[in-house]
Design a protein around this motif. Structure first.
Motif, PDB file in Angstrom:
ATOM      1  N   PRO A  93      -2.365  -4.009  -5.107  1.00  0.00           N
ATOM      2  CA  PRO A  93      -0.882  -3.294  -4.921  1.00  0.00           C
ATOM      3  C   PRO A  93      -0.704  -2.394  -3.745  1.00  0.00           C
ATOM      4  O   PRO A  93      -1.845  -2.282  -3.146  1.00  0.00           O
ATOM      5  CB  PRO A  93      -1.168  -2.217  -6.244  1.00  0.00           C
ATOM      6  CG  PRO A  93      -2.710  -2.373  -6.331  1.00  0.00           C
ATOM      7  CD  PRO A  93      -3.337  -3.543  -5.992  1.00  0.00           C
ATOM      8  N   ASP A  94       0.482  -2.166  -3.723  1.00  0.00           N
ATOM      9  CA  ASP A  94       0.921  -1.164  -2.671  1.00  0.00           C
ATOM     10  C   ASP A  94       1.223   0.381  -3.409  1.00  0.00           C
ATOM     11  O   ASP A  94       0.438   1.140  -3.891  1.00  0.00           O
ATOM     12  CB  ASP A  94       2.070  -1.711  -1.758  1.00  0.00           C
ATOM     13  CG  ASP A  94       2.224  -0.936  -0.571  1.00  0.00           C
ATOM     14  OD1 ASP A  94       1.667   0.136  -0.506  1.00  0.00           O
ATOM     15  OD2 ASP A  94       3.075  -1.316   0.306  1.00  0.00           O
ATOM     16  N   ARG A  95       2.582   0.355  -3.836  1.00  0.00           N
ATOM     17  CA  ARG A  95       3.065   1.398  -4.565  1.00  0.00           C
ATOM     18  C   ARG A  95       3.021   1.533  -6.053  1.00  0.00           C
ATOM     19  O   ARG A  95       3.001   2.434  -6.900  1.00  0.00           O
ATOM     20  CB  ARG A  95       4.465   1.763  -4.024  1.00  0.00           C
ATOM     21  CG  ARG A  95       4.394   2.375  -2.583  1.00  0.00           C
ATOM     22  CD  ARG A  95       5.898   2.753  -2.300  1.00  0.00           C
ATOM     23  NE  ARG A  95       5.981   3.172  -0.974  1.00  0.00           N
ATOM     24  CZ  ARG A  95       6.846   3.950  -0.366  1.00  0.00           C
ATOM     25  NH1 ARG A  95       7.753   4.379  -1.021  1.00  0.00           N
ATOM     26  NH2 ARG A  95       6.846   4.345   0.921  1.00  0.00           N
ATOM     27  N   TRP A  96       3.203   0.279  -6.567  1.00  0.00           N
ATOM     28  CA  TRP A  96       3.404  -0.066  -7.934  1.00  0.00           C
ATOM     29  C   TRP A  96       2.166  -0.929  -8.268  1.00  0.00           C
ATOM     30  O   TRP A  96       1.817  -1.746  -7.808  1.00  0.00           O
ATOM     31  CB  TRP A  96       4.680  -0.741  -8.115  1.00  0.00           C
ATOM     32  CG  TRP A  96       5.787   0.309  -7.700  1.00  0.00           C
ATOM     33  CD1 TRP A  96       6.390   0.071  -6.339  1.00  0.00           C
ATOM     34  CD2 TRP A  96       6.258   1.349  -8.104  1.00  0.00           C
ATOM     35  NE1 TRP A  96       7.477   1.061  -6.047  1.00  0.00           N
ATOM     36  CE2 TRP A  96       7.307   2.023  -7.389  1.00  0.00           C
ATOM     37  CE3 TRP A  96       5.822   2.157  -9.325  1.00  0.00           C
ATOM     38  CZ2 TRP A  96       8.075   2.920  -7.244  1.00  0.00           C
ATOM     39  CZ3 TRP A  96       6.735   3.307  -9.440  1.00  0.00           C
ATOM     40  CH2 TRP A  96       7.605   3.986  -8.543  1.00  0.00           C
ATOM     41  N   ILE A  97       1.996  -0.880  -9.671  1.00  0.00           N
ATOM     42  CA  ILE A  97       1.249  -1.710 -10.522  1.00  0.00           C
ATOM     43  C   ILE A  97       1.874  -2.061 -11.665  1.00  0.00           C
ATOM     44  O   ILE A  97       2.699  -1.475 -12.120  1.00  0.00           O
ATOM     45  CB  ILE A  97      -0.269  -1.259 -11.007  1.00  0.00           C
ATOM     46  CG1 ILE A  97      -0.069   0.067 -11.818  1.00  0.00           C
ATOM     47  CG2 ILE A  97      -1.148  -0.803  -9.818  1.00  0.00           C
ATOM     48  CD1 ILE A  97      -1.138   0.591 -12.499  1.00  0.00           C
ATOM     49  N   ARG A 139       0.880  -5.710  -1.566  1.00  0.00           N
ATOM     50  CA  ARG A 139       0.260  -6.158  -0.020  1.00  0.00           C
ATOM     51  C   ARG A 139      -0.114  -7.517   0.035  1.00  0.00           C
ATOM     52  O   ARG A 139       0.003  -8.227   0.804  1.00  0.00           O
ATOM     53  CB  ARG A 139      -1.012  -4.976   0.077  1.00  0.00           C
ATOM     54  CG  ARG A 139      -0.737  -3.562   0.168  1.00  0.00           C
ATOM     55  CD  ARG A 139      -1.892  -2.949   0.366  1.00  0.00           C
ATOM     56  NE  ARG A 139      -1.518  -1.307   0.203  1.00  0.00           N
ATOM     57  CZ  ARG A 139      -2.400  -0.504  -0.042  1.00  0.00           C
ATOM     58  NH1 ARG A 139      -3.634  -0.774  -0.062  1.00  0.00           N
ATOM     59  NH2 ARG A 139      -1.935   0.648  -0.143  1.00  0.00           N
ATOM     60  N   TRP A 140      -0.716  -7.968  -1.168  1.00  0.00           N
ATOM     61  CA  TRP A 140      -1.175  -9.494  -1.183  1.00  0.00           C
ATOM     62  C   TRP A 140      -0.917  -9.747  -2.812  1.00  0.00           C
ATOM     63  O   TRP A 140      -1.309  -8.924  -3.578  1.00  0.00           O
ATOM     64  CB  TRP A 140      -2.564  -9.577  -0.755  1.00  0.00           C
ATOM     65  CG  TRP A 140      -3.035 -10.858  -0.892  1.00  0.00           C
ATOM     66  CD1 TRP A 140      -2.891 -12.003  -0.031  1.00  0.00           C
ATOM     67  CD2 TRP A 140      -3.768 -11.278  -1.921  1.00  0.00           C
ATOM     68  NE1 TRP A 140      -3.697 -13.218  -0.610  1.00  0.00           N
ATOM     69  CE2 TRP A 140      -4.043 -12.617  -1.743  1.00  0.00           C
ATOM     70  CE3 TRP A 140      -4.362 -10.716  -3.277  1.00  0.00           C
ATOM     71  CZ2 TRP A 140      -4.785 -13.690  -2.688  1.00  0.00           C
ATOM     72  CZ3 TRP A 140      -4.979 -11.522  -4.079  1.00  0.00           C
ATOM     73  CH2 TRP A 140      -5.296 -13.024  -3.816  1.00  0.00           C
ATOM     74  N   ALA A 158       3.373   3.732 -11.207  1.00  0.00           N
ATOM     75  CA  ALA A 158       2.680   4.061 -10.014  1.00  0.00           C
ATOM     76  C   ALA A 158       1.223   4.001  -9.815  1.00  0.00           C
ATOM     77  O   ALA A 158       0.340   4.045 -10.362  1.00  0.00           O
ATOM     78  CB  ALA A 158       2.868   5.652  -9.548  1.00  0.00           C
ATOM     79  N   ASN A 159       1.051   3.454  -8.446  1.00  0.00           N
ATOM     80  CA  ASN A 159      -0.350   2.981  -8.129  1.00  0.00           C
ATOM     81  C   ASN A 159      -1.210   4.350  -8.201  1.00  0.00           C
ATOM     82  O   ASN A 159      -0.732   5.290  -7.524  1.00  0.00           O
ATOM     83  CB  ASN A 159      -0.401   2.291  -6.677  1.00  0.00           C
ATOM     84  CG  ASN A 159      -1.755   2.062  -6.291  1.00  0.00           C
ATOM     85  OD1 ASN A 159      -2.923   2.432  -6.633  1.00  0.00           O
ATOM     86  ND2 ASN A 159      -2.000   1.274  -5.263  1.00  0.00           N
ATOM     87  N   PRO A 160      -2.325   4.663  -8.806  1.00  0.00           N
ATOM     88  CA  PRO A 160      -3.020   5.856  -8.926  1.00  0.00           C
ATOM     89  C   PRO A 160      -3.619   6.162  -7.553  1.00  0.00           C
ATOM     90  O   PRO A 160      -3.854   7.616  -7.529  1.00  0.00           O
ATOM     91  CB  PRO A 160      -3.974   5.687  -9.975  1.00  0.00           C
ATOM     92  CG  PRO A 160      -4.294   4.140 -10.064  1.00  0.00           C
ATOM     93  CD  PRO A 160      -3.095   3.319  -9.804  1.00  0.00           C
ATOM     94  N   ASP A 161      -3.895   5.131  -6.633  1.00  0.00           N
ATOM     95  CA  ASP A 161      -4.400   5.519  -5.404  1.00  0.00           C
ATOM     96  C   ASP A 161      -4.174   4.464  -4.207  1.00  0.00           C
ATOM     97  O   ASP A 161      -5.111   3.531  -4.067  1.00  0.00           O
ATOM     98  CB  ASP A 161      -5.948   5.933  -5.496  1.00  0.00           C
ATOM     99  CG  ASP A 161      -6.549   6.535  -4.065  1.00  0.00           C
ATOM    100  OD1 ASP A 161      -5.893   6.620  -3.240  1.00  0.00           O
ATOM    101  OD2 ASP A 161      -7.675   6.994  -4.320  1.00  0.00           O
ATOM    102  N   ALA A 162      -3.162   4.593  -3.779  1.00  0.00           N
ATOM    103  CA  ALA A 162      -2.675   3.656  -2.789  1.00  0.00           C
ATOM    104  C   ALA A 162      -3.421   3.715  -1.376  1.00  0.00           C
ATOM    105  O   ALA A 162      -3.132   2.740  -0.616  1.00  0.00           O
ATOM    106  CB  ALA A 162      -1.078   3.872  -2.436  1.00  0.00           C
TER     107      ALA A 162
END
Length: 122
Positions: free
Chosen positions: A43-47, A85-86, A15-19
Motif C-alpha cells: 500500500p501507499d496511502r490507502w488499504i 506502490r506495487w 487510510a494506511n496506518p503507517d505509509a
C-alpha cells in the motif's frame, strides 16, 4: 455509470496506518465457483478493507471473459482505487485444465529489491 466504476465502488478503503513502511497485504477469494482470485499489494496511502474486498468479489461474478479478463480488470480496479506502490493479481482455475494468469504493476520509480527477494519465498 460504467460497470468498472460500479465494481470499484465496492473496494472500500481506509487510510494506511503507517505509509513509511513497505509491507505486503494479501486478499483472496472466489468470485466464481472454481476460480480463485488473489490480490497482493504494497500500500501507499490507502488499504482495502476486507469486507469491501468480499463485496468486490461478488461484483466480479458476472464479469465477461476468461481468467485474463478477470485478472486485468482486478489490477485496473486496484490501481484506480488504491494507487498501490506495487500490486500483483493472480487468477486461477483448475477446470478444464490448470490455468493461472498473473499480472503486476508498480508506481514509476518505486523499487525495493530486499522486499522482492523476501516475496519470492512467500
Amino acid at each position: 455509470m460504467s460497470t468498472g466504476m460500479h465494481r470499484r465502488e465496492r473496494l472500500t478503503t481506509a487510510a494506511n496506518p503507517d505509509a513509511r513502511h513497505d509491507y505486503l497485504i494479501i486478499l483472496a477469494g472466489e468470485p466464481r465457483p472454481g476460480v480463485r482470485l488473489e490480490v497482493r499489494y504494497v500500500p501507499d496511502r490507502w488499504i482495502v478493507e476486507p469486507a469491501g474486498f468480499a463485496a468486490y468479489l461478488d461484483a466480479l461474478a458476472d464479469l465477461p471473459g476468461g481468467l485474463e479478463a478477470l485478472a486485468l480488470a482486478a489490477l485496473d480496479d486496484v490501481n484506480n482505487e488504491l494507487v498501490p506502490r506495487w500490486a500483483e493479481v493472480r487468477a486461477e482455475a483448475a477446470d478444464p485444465v490448470p490455468h493461472r494468469v498473473v499480472v503486476e504493476d508498480r508506481q514509476p520509480g518505486w523499487d525495493n529489491p530486499h522486499f522482492f527477494a523476501r516475496l519470492e519465498r512467500l
